[in-house]
Design a protein around this motif. Structure first.
Motif, PDB file in Angstrom:
ATOM      1  N   GLN A 131       2.612   1.802  -3.409  1.00 55.74           N
ATOM      2  CA  GLN A 131       1.661   2.318  -4.413  1.00 55.74           C
ATOM      3  C   GLN A 131       1.408   3.804  -4.180  1.00 55.74           C
ATOM      4  OE1 GLN A 131       0.205   0.492  -6.924  1.00 55.74           O
ATOM      5  NE2 GLN A 131       1.188  -1.409  -6.342  1.00 55.74           N
ATOM      6  N   THR A 132       1.179   4.180  -2.933  1.00 58.91           N
ATOM      7  CA  THR A 132       0.933   5.586  -2.598  1.00 58.91           C
ATOM      8  C   THR A 132       2.158   6.430  -2.912  1.00 58.91           C
ATOM      9  OG1 THR A 132      -0.493   4.821  -0.794  1.00 58.91           O
ATOM     10  CG2 THR A 132       0.151   7.143  -0.780  1.00 58.91           C
TER      11      THR A 132
ATOM     12  N   SER B  18       0.827  -1.212   0.000  1.00 61.52           N
ATOM     13  CA  SER B  18       0.000   0.000   0.000  1.00 61.52           C
ATOM     14  C   SER B  18       0.855   1.254   0.000  1.00 61.52           C
ATOM     15  CB  SER B  18      -0.930  -0.006   1.225  1.00 61.52           C
ATOM     16  OG  SER B  18      -1.710  -1.175   1.275  1.00 61.52           O
TER      17      SER B  18
ATOM     18  N   ASN C  94      -1.019   2.834 -10.483  1.00 61.42           N
ATOM     19  CA  ASN C  94      -0.705   2.873  -9.058  1.00 61.42           C
ATOM     20  C   ASN C  94      -1.917   3.240  -8.213  1.00 61.42           C
ATOM     21  OD1 ASN C  94       2.388   4.140 -10.129  1.00 61.42           O
ATOM     22  ND2 ASN C  94       2.167   2.200  -9.058  1.00 61.42           N
TER      23      ASN C  94
ATOM     24  N   TYR D 263      -5.345  -0.939  -0.012  1.00 59.48           N
ATOM     25  CA  TYR D 263      -5.942  -0.377   1.208  1.00 59.48           C
ATOM     26  C   TYR D 263      -7.250  -1.089   1.549  1.00 59.48           C
ATOM     27  CZ  TYR D 263      -2.557   3.420   1.472  1.00 59.48           C
ATOM     28  OH  TYR D 263      -1.401   4.145   1.616  1.00 59.48           O
TER      29      TYR D 263
ATOM     30  N   ALA E 205      -3.279   0.985  -5.302  1.00 65.41           N
ATOM     31  CA  ALA E 205      -3.374   1.515  -3.938  1.00 65.41           C
ATOM     32  C   ALA E 205      -4.766   1.302  -3.359  1.00 65.41           C
ATOM     33  CB  ALA E 205      -3.019   3.001  -3.932  1.00 65.41           C
TER      34      ALA E 205
END
Length: 610
Positions: free
Chosen positions: A389-390, A386, A411, A419, A415
């Motif tokens: 990706q963020t 996560s 992405n 999440y 994300a």
């Protein structure tokens, strides 16, 4: 003897300029760095079925859209980590991405979660492989912990021999497993297409409505299936291990791994649905598939052997990625510096050994039963997933390179899914994963304490180059030589002390007036030209009287701006066991004097020849 054993196990030391020989080509890297991800097909599809079977066998058709959702996430992760490889070719994966784009605490969260997860990877994988071994050989069941420890020791030694040696040996089981899975899928599809398939249970048609199947159950099954994605990040952590051009080779290897994983995962899930496979407590889904398609013949046992091997060797991904991640953290001064040091075979041996030891400790504590650690293991993966990706979303927004919008979208989708899975994990399995809320903050705190120490050390050691070096009159320096008698060892130390300064004091601590009188008489006969100070120890202690004397000398030296040096005569026996026959007073004295600030301690060795 120890050196010979080390050479036998690990091999000859490699020169620094031989590092290219330890780089991996794509095929070897695929075996070493993908074993964890590929092995997850042995239990990932089964985790989906275990959740769905709660609603009845008719609900198992939902495994197909759930598997499709897992494949969508796999594609998002593969393309995301491919972008990470080119954006951060020095390696570090989620740690580097999170640190650079989200801040150091997010980076340490990702790094800490991954380090713990790699330990869990080794423990869980070896325990699963041990279960397969003890199932085949029930007599070993009572010794499961010992078997697991022996396996970890063997894998640790293999990795200490270097990447290429371990990759060469471990490639065969990994590719054997892939070949057997492709054989199962190919044979299963052939039977299904030709109408020869003999289902274990009749399967429901796709789209059949099922009472009791709600969003919560489907999301839980989806999150359980996502355990098949563990290990996807390993390649991005170990880019420096590839042959040049490392980023391109790593990216191609990642795509190969993603493609193989997608084929195996989708094939096994579809065949499990088509053959009506139900999860069982005493037999895995792969075992049921193999038995249904081939019967209990040689092919079935080859499938079982390949599965057991890949589950054991999945631990090797941790041995490749953990040392590299530890190196990156140590490079930023958040882990001890020894993790930056390369061993005899040009691998980061301290990281390899640490991983092995921690995994053994975890297996011993859990008694070799690590099933309850699997949810913690999975959530430990999705935290860095996560964050990475963020971090890449922030990276694209800040850099805005050509064609950045599709990458940003990839992405963003990744994300969102990651999440969502984390939320599902915490909602549905909180009782099993709550320790993550404790160990992650604790690990981050430890990282900061280590970093703080290194900053304080740097501050205290930093030299102002504009200030010239202070000159000291060596005749003012005071050299103290503790002596226990008149011997060759003492003679050598006194000679060295006189070469440093003319102000040399020999100190003798006696436990009786007679011993002191005898020493003073012999010293006078020796005619060394060095003053002897004798101290009477009422309690037979050498350390305390000498300690007080050094305090007195130090006080006088500080007033004169002089340096106090304590020169220790120290003899070394030819055989290691011979040292056990002598007292260790020198060690005790050194340990006591270390607390004195600005007292120099020097040792003059004397080696016995017999």
């Amino acid at each position: 003897m120890l050196t010979k054993i080390k050479r036998l196990l690990i091999g000859r030391p490699l020169k620094s300029n031989e590092s290219h020989s330890q780089k991996l080509n794509k095929l070897k890297a695929l075996a070493v760095l993908s074993s964890d991800a590929l092995s997850s097909v042995a239990y990932g599809p089964e985790q989906i079925l275990i959740v769905l079977i709660a609603a009845g066998g008719i609900a198992l058709w939902y495994s197909l859209p759930i598997a499709l959702g897992v494949l969508v996430l796999l594609v998002a992760l593969v393309f995301s980590y491919r972008q990470i490889i080119f954006a951060y070719p020095q390696g570090g994966g989620a740690y580097m991405v999170s640190k650079e784009n989200l801040g150091i605490n997010f980076g340490l969260t990702a790094g800490g979660a991954l380090l713990v997860d790699y330990i869990l990877t080794v423990a869980v994988s070896v325990s699963a492989g041990t279960d397969a071994i003890t199932s085949a050989f029930p007599a070993l069941h009572a010794h499961a912990v010992l078997v697991a420890v022996i396996i970890i020791v063997i894998i640790t030694v293999l990795n200490l021999r270097g990447l290429t040696d371990s990759a060469t040996l471990l490639s065969f089981p990994v590719y054997f497993f892939v070949l057997m899975m492709l054989f199962v899928i190919g044979a299963g599809f052939f039977e299904a297409m030709t109408g020869q398939a003999a289902p274990v249970h009749p399967h429901a048609a796709i789209g059949t409505p099922v009472m009791g199947v709600g969003l919560f159950l489907l999301l839980r099954a989806f999150s359980s299936g996502c355990t098949a994605l563990t290990g996807v990040e390993a390649i991005s952590n170990a880019i420096p291990s590839f042959k040049e051009p490392a980023p391109k080779n790593a990216a191609k290897t990642l795509l190969m791994m993603g493609g193989i994983l997608a084929i195996l995962l989708s094939g096994i899930v579809f065949l499990s649905y088509w053959y009506g496979i139900h999860p069982m407590s005493n037999q895995t889904v792969l075992s049921q598939l193999g038995g249904t398609i081939f019967g209990r013949n040689v092919f079935y046992y080859m499938i079982q052997v390949s599965t057991a091997l890949i589950l054991v060797l999945a631990a090797n991904t941790g041995y490749s990625a953990f040392p590299m991640l530890a190196f990156n953290l140590a490079n930023d001064k958040y882990m001890p510096r020894p993790f930056k040091v390369k061993g005899d075979r040009l691998g980061y041996s301290n990281g390899i050994i640490t991983l092995g030891v921690m995994s053994i400790v975890l297996i011993i504590i859990s008694g070799g039963r690590t099933e309850n650690l699997i949810p913690l293991y999975a959530v430990g993966v999705f935290i860095p997933f996560s964050l990475s990706q963020t971090g890449m979303i922030v990276h694209w927004v800040k850099k805005k390179p050509k064609g950045w919008l599709p990458r940003l979208f990839t992405n963003f989708i990744g994300a969102l899914i990651c999440y969502l899975i984390l939320i599902i994990f915490f909602v549905t399995k909180f009782s099993q994963i709550w320790p993550v809320l404790i160990f992650v903050p604790v690990v981050i705190m430890i990282f900061h304490k280590i970093h703080q120490h290194y900053m304080h050390v740097a501050e205290q050691l930093r030299v102002n180059l504009s200030i010239p070096l202070r000159s000291i009159n060596t005749t003012d320096n005071i050299i103290v030589v503790p002596v226990a008698g008149i011997t060759k060892v003492v003679e050598q130390s006194l000679t060295y002390a006189k070469s440093l300064s003319s102000n040399v004091i020999a100190v003798y601590v006696g436990d009786s007036p007679a011993a002191i009188e005898k020493m003073e008489k012999e010293w006078g006969e020796w005619n060394t030209g060095i003053r002897l100070v004798t101290l009477h120890s009422l309690y037979r202690s050498i350390v305390s009287p000498l300690d007080r004397f050094i305090d007195t000398i130090k006080w006088k030296a500080d007033k004169d701006g002089a340096t106090v040096t304590v020169v220790f005569p120290q003899f070394y026996t030819k055989k290691w066991w011979q040292s056990l026959l002598h007292n260790q007073s020198g060690v005790l004295i050194k340990a006591s004097l270390i607390r004195h600030a600005d007292v120099v301690i020097a040792t003059v060795p004397f080696h016995f020849k017999k």
